[in-house]
Write an enzyme that holds these catalytic residues in place. Structure first.
Site, PDB file in Angstrom:
ATOM      1  CD  GLU A 241      -2.883  -1.118   2.415  1.00  0.00           C
ATOM      2  OE1 GLU A 241      -2.756  -0.236   3.267  1.00  0.00           O
ATOM      3  OE2 GLU A 241      -3.772  -1.989   2.471  1.00  0.00           O
TER       4      GLU A 241
ATOM      5  CD  GLU B 224      -3.415  -5.655   4.169  1.00  0.00           C
ATOM      6  OE1 GLU B 224      -4.270  -4.822   4.538  1.00  0.00           O
ATOM      7  OE2 GLU B 224      -2.192  -5.446   4.223  1.00  0.00           O
TER       8      GLU B 224
HETATM    9  O1  IFM Z   1      -3.873  -2.816   9.352  1.00  0.00           O
HETATM   10  C1  IFM Z   1      -3.864  -2.340   8.044  1.00  0.00           C
HETATM   11  C2  IFM Z   1      -2.702  -2.929   7.275  1.00  0.00           C
HETATM   12  O2  IFM Z   1      -1.498  -2.664   7.893  1.00  0.00           O
HETATM   13  C3  IFM Z   1      -2.662  -2.354   5.884  1.00  0.00           C
HETATM   14  N1  IFM Z   1      -3.927  -2.468   5.228  1.00  0.00           N
HETATM   15  C4  IFM Z   1      -5.099  -2.061   5.949  1.00  0.00           C
HETATM   16  C5  IFM Z   1      -5.129  -2.704   7.313  1.00  0.00           C
HETATM   17  C6  IFM Z   1      -6.393  -2.260   8.079  1.00  0.00           C
HETATM   18  O3  IFM Z   1      -6.393  -0.880   8.243  1.00  0.00           O
END
Ligand code: IFM
Length: 476
Positions: A175, A382
């Site tokens: 990200e 994710e």
């Molecule tokens: O916890 C975060 C992660 O580190 C990166 N993506 C989003 C998740 C939730 O906010």
């Protein structure tokens, strides 16, 4: 399920045998042991120890103490039936100051992690950078300094040499949108800088780090089956019905949030409209001749992180602005050059983060990626939800998380049925952990962590996920 109006609450849908089900974490969020075995300070150590930056003054000093509980956490993953584990490597454990000789104890930890996964039949997916930049590099400008991209490549090379014979899939950056715009634009993440120019400079240097890092990894790794990737939190952007300004707002946010990364990484160019939109902020002179070729490296898989959607319109400067964009109260803006885009409250239901639950957005995102990059395989790296879970008589009945996962896995399945080459799904997160500026107040895990005793309790969602993996179909 009615095909016309899906509610995405399906069961029985089958996933192919080679689809990889796992879960994800990140170093600073779970490891703790921040001053142990030669680890240097990262920007998140500094940030979290700065009063007022993180809710309740929480820090990652102890976190889930995963560093000391590695073996039992690995056993837990095995018991849950995970097929893959997506973890991140803390750069400051490998190079305390972000450059120079590697720290053997830091390498040993990750080597033990990778061996432990393989011994349990779990595929290691390693992310090189999940936001914990060595503070020493930040002291020299961090991601606004081009040299950081070169230091990243050096670190990537070391990791490729050390673990390249065993890691199944590498991800350069997690990200980069957050690293650049929340770290240097709004300032709600480390290092807490609030400058649009700095944010865009960071965007470019993160892209450059991705390209240089990928080449350095490939040079160091001889294992033919290894896969290379980057993980993006692409925004699914919607307009306000009947609002004529929405298409312009959508275009602007798409340029900053999505195409600022997919452009250089996957097409070898920054979008013209991005350059034009941000002309009052920067002239982009930090992009040097040859950079785009360096960034535009082939990848095997694109990692997709998805949680919710955003809805936008242009702010007319007169009527009151709508809500913030779900990333906390910002001192600066995470949208350089487009600060007049208004983020509108979306219909619920919501998770504990205040994020709307929209599985249709995941289906839409996967389909749109297939349309834009038809030959690029995808992996959901994710997806998950925070809810305020409690242990009651040894169990955590997190029905809402099961519902969230069911609906998003249904969305993923629907996309696959329509031809999307989706290779796997990694739940965020394996266990409750340090949720950045929210500290320990948001629980994303499929395993509950008691922050006093550090005891782990598999939530009902964790049991449900295990059943899904065993049966390769979405359970009842
Ligand atoms: O916890 C975060 C992660 O580190 C990166 N993506 C989003 C998740 C939730 O906010």
């Amino acid at each position: 399920m009615n095909e016309g109006t899906p509610d995405y609450r399906d069961s029985g849908l089958e996933f192919p045998a080679d689809f990889v089900f796992g879960s994800a974490t990140a170093a600073y969020q779970i490891e703790g042991a921040v001053r142990q075995d030669g680890r240097g300070p990262s920007i998140w150590d500094t940030f979290s120890h700065t009063p007022g930056r993180v809710l309740h003054g929480h820090t990652g000093d102890v976190a889930d103490d995963h560093y000391h509980r590695l073996d039992s956490d690995l056993d837990l993953m095995k018991r849950m039936g995970l097929e893959s584990y997506r973890f991140s490597i803390a750069w400051p454990r490998i190079q305390a100051l972000g450059s120079g000789a590697v720290n053997p104890k830091g390498l040993a930890f990750y080597s033990r992690l990778v061996d432990g996964l393989l011994a349990r039949g779990i595929a290691p997916i390693a992310t090189l950078y999940h936001w914990d930049l060595p503070q020493a590099l930040e002291d020299r400008g961090g991601w606004t300094n081009r040299d950081t991209s070169h230091r990243f490549a050096e670190y990537a090379h070391h990791m490729g040499e050390a673990l390249g014979d065993r890691v199944a899939m590498w991800t350069t950056l997690n990200e980069p949108w957050c690293s650049a715009y929340l770290g240097y634009g709004s300032g709600v993440h480390a290092p807490g800088i609030t400058s649009g120019r700095a944010a865009l400079t960071a965007v470019h240097h993160l892209n450059l780090a991705h390209g240089l890092g990928l080449s350095a990894l490939r040079d160091a790794v001889a294992r033919p089956a290894t896969q290379y990737s980057a993980t993006l939190n692409l925004h699914v952007i919607r307009g306000v019905e009947d609002d004529e300004s929405s298409p312009e707002a959508i275009r602007r946010i798409d340029a900053l949030a999505n195409r600022a990364f997919t452009g250089p990484m996957l097409r070898g160019a920054y979008p013209d409209d991005l350059i034009a939109d941000t002309a009052s902020v920067t002239d982009w002179r930090f992009v040097r001749p040859g950079d785009l070729e360096l960034i535009n490296q082939p990848i095997d898989v694109l990692g997709v992180n998805y949680y919710s959607t955003v809805t936008v319109r242009m702010w007319d400067g007169r009527t009151p602005r709508a809500t913030a964009d779900g990333h906390g109260e910002a001192a600066g803006s995470p949208w350089p050059g487009s600060t007049t885009v208004d983020f509108v409250q979306q219909p619920g239901p919501y998770t504990d983060m205040g994020w709307n639950i929209a599985p249709d957005g995941l289906e839409e995102l996967l389909l749109s990626l297939r349309e834009k990059f038809p030959t690029l395989p995808l992996m959901i790296t994710e997806n998950g939800a925070a809810f305020p879970d409690e242990v009651v008589e040894g169990r955590v009945h997190d029905e809402r998380r099961i519902d969230y996962l069911r609906r998003h896995l249904t969305a993923a399945h629907r996309a696959m049925q329509q031809g999307v080459d989706l290779r796997g799904y990694q739940v965020w997160s394996l266990m409750d952990n340090f949720e950045w500026a929210y500290g320990y107040t948001k629980r994303f895990g499929i395993v509950h962590v008691d922050y006093d005793s550090l005891e782990r309790t598999v939530k009902d969602s964790g049991h449900w996920y295990g059943e899904l993996i065993r049966g390769r179909r979405i359970p009842e």
